[in-house]
Design a protein around this motif. Structure first.
Motif, mmCIF file in Angstrom:
data_model
loop_
_atom_site.group_PDB
_atom_site.id
_atom_site.type_symbol
_atom_site.label_atom_id
_atom_site.label_comp_id
_atom_site.label_asym_id
_atom_site.label_seq_id
_atom_site.Cartn_x
_atom_site.Cartn_y
_atom_site.Cartn_z
ATOM 1 N N PHE A 51 0.887 -1.220 -0.009
ATOM 2 C CA PHE A 51 0.136 0.101 0.012
ATOM 3 C C PHE A 51 0.907 1.266 -0.006
ATOM 4 N N ILE A 52 1.833 1.263 0.693
ATOM 5 C CA ILE A 52 2.955 2.347 0.600
ATOM 6 C C ILE A 52 3.392 2.542 -0.859
ATOM 7 N N ALA A 53 3.699 1.442 -1.559
ATOM 8 C CA ALA A 53 4.059 1.695 -2.789
ATOM 9 C C ALA A 53 3.001 2.173 -3.674
ATOM 10 N N ILE A 54 1.760 1.686 -3.666
ATOM 11 C CA ILE A 54 0.520 2.354 -4.365
ATOM 12 C C ILE A 54 0.564 3.879 -4.086
ATOM 13 N N ALA A 55 0.632 4.095 -2.765
ATOM 14 C CA ALA A 55 0.553 5.612 -2.035
ATOM 15 C C ALA A 55 1.632 6.478 -2.864
ATOM 16 N N LYS A 56 2.717 5.986 -3.049
ATOM 17 C CA LYS A 56 3.931 6.420 -3.698
ATOM 18 C C LYS A 56 3.401 6.984 -5.243
ATOM 19 N N SER A 116 1.575 9.567 -5.837
ATOM 20 C CA SER A 116 2.231 10.593 -5.615
ATOM 21 C C SER A 116 1.722 11.246 -4.104
ATOM 22 N N LEU A 117 1.313 10.515 -3.391
ATOM 23 C CA LEU A 117 0.994 11.062 -1.928
ATOM 24 C C LEU A 117 2.067 11.217 -1.126
ATOM 25 N N ASP A 118 2.048 12.032 -0.205
ATOM 26 C CA ASP A 118 3.157 12.503 0.469
ATOM 27 C C ASP A 118 3.618 11.218 1.621
ATOM 28 N N GLU A 119 4.790 11.468 2.244
ATOM 29 C CA GLU A 119 5.123 10.427 3.348
ATOM 30 C C GLU A 119 3.927 9.999 4.290
ATOM 31 N N GLN A 120 3.519 11.427 4.681
ATOM 32 C CA GLN A 120 2.572 11.106 5.881
ATOM 33 C C GLN A 120 1.255 10.455 5.665
ATOM 34 N N ALA A 121 1.019 10.807 4.199
ATOM 35 C CA ALA A 121 -0.172 10.125 3.732
ATOM 36 C C ALA A 121 -0.157 8.265 3.569
ATOM 37 N N GLN A 122 1.250 8.154 2.947
ATOM 38 C CA GLN A 122 1.841 6.800 2.812
ATOM 39 C C GLN A 122 1.832 6.111 4.221
ATOM 40 N N ILE A 132 -0.625 2.422 8.486
ATOM 41 C CA ILE A 132 -1.121 2.310 9.636
ATOM 42 C C ILE A 132 -2.430 1.604 9.498
ATOM 43 N N SER A 133 -3.412 2.151 8.742
ATOM 44 C CA SER A 133 -4.424 1.374 8.379
ATOM 45 C C SER A 133 -4.476 -0.149 8.152
ATOM 46 N N VAL A 134 -3.329 -0.425 7.359
ATOM 47 C CA VAL A 134 -3.256 -1.962 7.155
ATOM 48 C C VAL A 134 -2.849 -2.455 8.505
#
Ligand code: UTP
Length: 224
Positions: A51-56, A59-65, A70-72
């Motif tokens: 999910f971090i990779a998908i968020a990246k 182009s979501l920022d680190e906080q969003a990643q 955390i949700s996972v």
């Protein structure tokens, strides 16, 4: 005794191992029956990293990643909590105060991540400090802490016992080797050191190791 159990996502969730999750539920029941207070902190494992990779990619920022990861971890925490049944808290603890409150209610606390910028190791250390735990046990994918990364060095030696200061030295001597960092997050070490809490790192693939560690048997690596 008040125990924080840090359950690696790398152990129960990468890939998801339902047999192991059931075994851990049984281990936590045993600990509770023996009269211990228990907090379980579950990591996000491979799915969190996906999910971090998908968020990246979005182009979501680190906080969003971090928030997504955390949700996972909280999803796995919820899965574990449901598996535990009635002895578990009414919902996944979202804050340190939730953890204290659920312990006061006599329940086993289950939680995942807490806030951006840390890992669940640091969460486990923070909650251990907050509820004044006697012991933090981490079930990980190695037999304990080694003098160097055992996945890269065939001559790596497992350490049975070391002080927090010695552990910091192990980290700094092997700064450039990623593996050692994954065993215990240095941020968690700092928190444990200031609270003078004991940490035992064991292989999480054999859940019985947790009971052995709590009994004071020689297993994994003791940091104190
Ligand atoms: P985890 O602690 O869930 O994964 O953090 P891990 O370190 O790989 O441990 P295991 O072995 O799978 O359990 C994954 C990521 O989630 C975010 C961070 O980005 C972290 O690198 N995270 C997690 C937070 O930002 N805050 C938290 O409180 C927990």
């Amino acid at each position: 005794m008040r125990i924080v159990l840090r359950l690696g996502g790398s152990v129960v969730a990468s890939p998801v191992n339902t047999d192991l999750i059931k075994k851990y539920a049984q281990i936590v029941r045993s600990l509770k029956e023996q009269g211990n207070d228990v907090v379980v902190v579950v990591g996000g494992g491979a799915l969190a990293r996906e999910f971090i990779a998908i968020a990246k990619q979005l182009s979501l920022d680190e906080q969003a990643q971090d928030e997504i990861a955390i949700s996972v971890s909280r999803l796995y925490a919820q899965l574990f909590l449901k598996t535990l049944g009635g002895i578990g808290c009414r919902q996944v603890a979202l804050t340190l105060d939730d953890a204290s409150e659920y312990l006061r209610e006599g329940k086993v606390v289950v939680m995942g991540g807490l806030k951006p910028g840390i890992t669940t190791d640091a969460v486990a250390a923070l909650v251990a400090e907050h509820v004044k735990a006697d012991l933090l046990v981490k079930g990980t994918d190695q037999e304990g802490i080694y003098n160097k990364d055992p996945r890269k060095h065939a001559d790596a030696v497992k350490l049975d016992r070391l002080s927090f200061d010695e552990l910091v030295n192990v980290f700094s001597e092997h700064k450039h080797k990623a593996g050692i960092h994954q065993i215990v997050d240095p941020e968690a070490i700092k928190i444990l050191k200031r609270g003078r809490m004991r940490l035992i790192v064991v292989s999480g693939f054999n859940p019985e190791n947790i009971l052995a560690a709590v009994k004071g048997e020689k297993v994994g690596t003791l940091v104190s």
